[in-house]
Design a protein around this motif. Structure first.
Motif, PDB file in Angstrom:
ATOM      1  N   LEU A  92     -24.453   8.894   5.433  1.00 43.47           N
ATOM      2  CA  LEU A  92     -25.841   9.297   5.201  1.00 43.47           C
ATOM      3  C   LEU A  92     -26.355   8.544   3.990  1.00 43.47           C
ATOM      4  O   LEU A  92     -25.741   8.573   2.925  1.00 43.47           O
ATOM      5  CB  LEU A  92     -25.912  10.806   4.960  1.00 43.47           C
ATOM      6  N   GLN A  93     -27.479   7.842   4.162  1.00 37.86           N
ATOM      7  CA  GLN A  93     -28.141   7.145   3.053  1.00 37.86           C
ATOM      8  C   GLN A  93     -29.510   7.761   2.848  1.00 37.86           C
ATOM      9  O   GLN A  93     -30.282   7.883   3.794  1.00 37.86           O
ATOM     10  CB  GLN A  93     -28.323   5.662   3.355  1.00 37.86           C
ATOM     11  N   SER A  94     -29.800   8.149   1.601  1.00 38.04           N
ATOM     12  CA  SER A  94     -31.103   8.686   1.251  1.00 38.04           C
ATOM     13  C   SER A  94     -31.812   7.683   0.357  1.00 38.04           C
ATOM     14  O   SER A  94     -31.359   7.400  -0.748  1.00 38.04           O
ATOM     15  CB  SER A  94     -30.965  10.015   0.503  1.00 38.04           C
ATOM     16  N   CYS A 145     -25.830   8.193  -1.340  1.00 37.19           N
ATOM     17  CA  CYS A 145     -25.097   8.162  -0.076  1.00 37.19           C
ATOM     18  C   CYS A 145     -24.008   9.228  -0.029  1.00 37.19           C
ATOM     19  O   CYS A 145     -23.499   9.661  -1.061  1.00 37.19           O
ATOM     20  CB  CYS A 145     -24.436   6.801   0.109  1.00 37.19           C
ATOM     21  N   GLU A 147     -36.658   9.161   2.698  1.00 38.56           N
ATOM     22  CA  GLU A 147     -36.139   8.910   4.042  1.00 38.56           C
ATOM     23  C   GLU A 147     -34.614   8.965   4.051  1.00 38.56           C
ATOM     24  O   GLU A 147     -33.963   8.532   3.104  1.00 38.56           O
ATOM     25  CB  GLU A 147     -36.604   7.552   4.549  1.00 38.56           C
ATOM     26  N   GLU A 148     -34.078   9.507   5.147  1.00 38.01           N
ATOM     27  CA  GLU A 148     -32.628   9.570   5.323  1.00 38.01           C
ATOM     28  C   GLU A 148     -32.235   8.844   6.599  1.00 38.01           C
ATOM     29  O   GLU A 148     -32.935   8.942   7.607  1.00 38.01           O
ATOM     30  CB  GLU A 148     -32.147  11.018   5.409  1.00 38.01           C
ATOM     31  N   GLU A 149     -31.126   8.112   6.539  1.00 40.61           N
ATOM     32  CA  GLU A 149     -30.593   7.422   7.708  1.00 40.61           C
ATOM     33  C   GLU A 149     -29.134   7.823   7.868  1.00 40.61           C
ATOM     34  O   GLU A 149     -28.353   7.771   6.921  1.00 40.61           O
ATOM     35  CB  GLU A 149     -30.692   5.904   7.528  1.00 40.61           C
ATOM     36  N   THR A 150     -28.780   8.232   9.094  1.00 33.72           N
ATOM     37  CA  THR A 150     -27.416   8.649   9.390  1.00 33.72           C
ATOM     38  C   THR A 150     -26.795   7.690  10.396  1.00 33.72           C
ATOM     39  O   THR A 150     -27.441   7.306  11.367  1.00 33.72           O
ATOM     40  CB  THR A 150     -27.397  10.075   9.982  1.00 33.72           C
ATOM     41  N   VAL A 151     -25.555   7.306  10.136  1.00 31.85           N
ATOM     42  CA  VAL A 151     -24.779   6.461  11.046  1.00 31.85           C
ATOM     43  C   VAL A 151     -23.467   7.191  11.304  1.00 31.85           C
ATOM     44  O   VAL A 151     -22.851   7.726  10.373  1.00 31.85           O
ATOM     45  CB  VAL A 151     -24.504   5.075  10.422  1.00 31.85           C
TER      46      VAL A 151
END
Length: 146
Positions: free
Chosen positions: A12-14, A130, A18-22
């Motif tokens: 998880l990157q913030s 992260c 905005e947050e993005e999950t891989v």
């Protein structure tokens, strides 16, 4: 834990609001030596047939991730310490700074749970906050499927 494992990694990157999950699941090899847990696995590179060989070494206070292949890096996560490394890609090198805030390791007979919270910077500029969460399970007893 058995040698053959399944590994689930969720990142998880913030960045600002905005947050993005891989998330990925991969087969791997597990072993323990001198109180440290080691996990080896291959990571597919999207859009190519190449892979990245990964080695994770973790104990209760630190984690090291070594990547070899189309991308090369040796990243060290140590609680309350900033470490720098070069992250080599086909497009050039990036200077990456990693400031680990917390590292949690929970070991059971057939599984490991690892959670690392850290700040990520590139070329001395803060990029993201992260979290990496990993679950490693003996393949025979895994609740994960490829």
């Amino acid at each position: 834990m058995t040698k053959d494992v399944l590994l689930r990694i969720k990142g998880l990157q913030s960045v600002e609001a905005e947050e993005e999950t891989v998330e990925m699941i991969a087969p791997g090899i597990y072993f323990e030596r001198d109180g440290k847990h080691y996990i080896k696995y291959d990571e597919a590179v999207e859009g190519t047939e190449e892979t990245i060989q990964n080695l994770i070494k973790v104990d209760g206070s630190s984690m090291e991730v070594t990547k070899r292949g189309v991308t090369n890096a040796h990243m060290v996560f140590e609680r309350n310490k900033k470490n720098h490394t070069y992250y080599s890609t086909p497009f050039g090198n990036l200077l990456v700074g990693i400031s680990a805030k917390d590292i949690v390791l929970k070991a059971a007979e057939d599984s490991l749970d690892i959670k690392v919270e850290y700040a990520l910077e590139v070329n001395y500029e803060h990029l993201a906050d992260c979290t990496i969460s990993m679950n490693v399970q003996s393949k025979k007893r895994a609740h994960l499927h490829l």
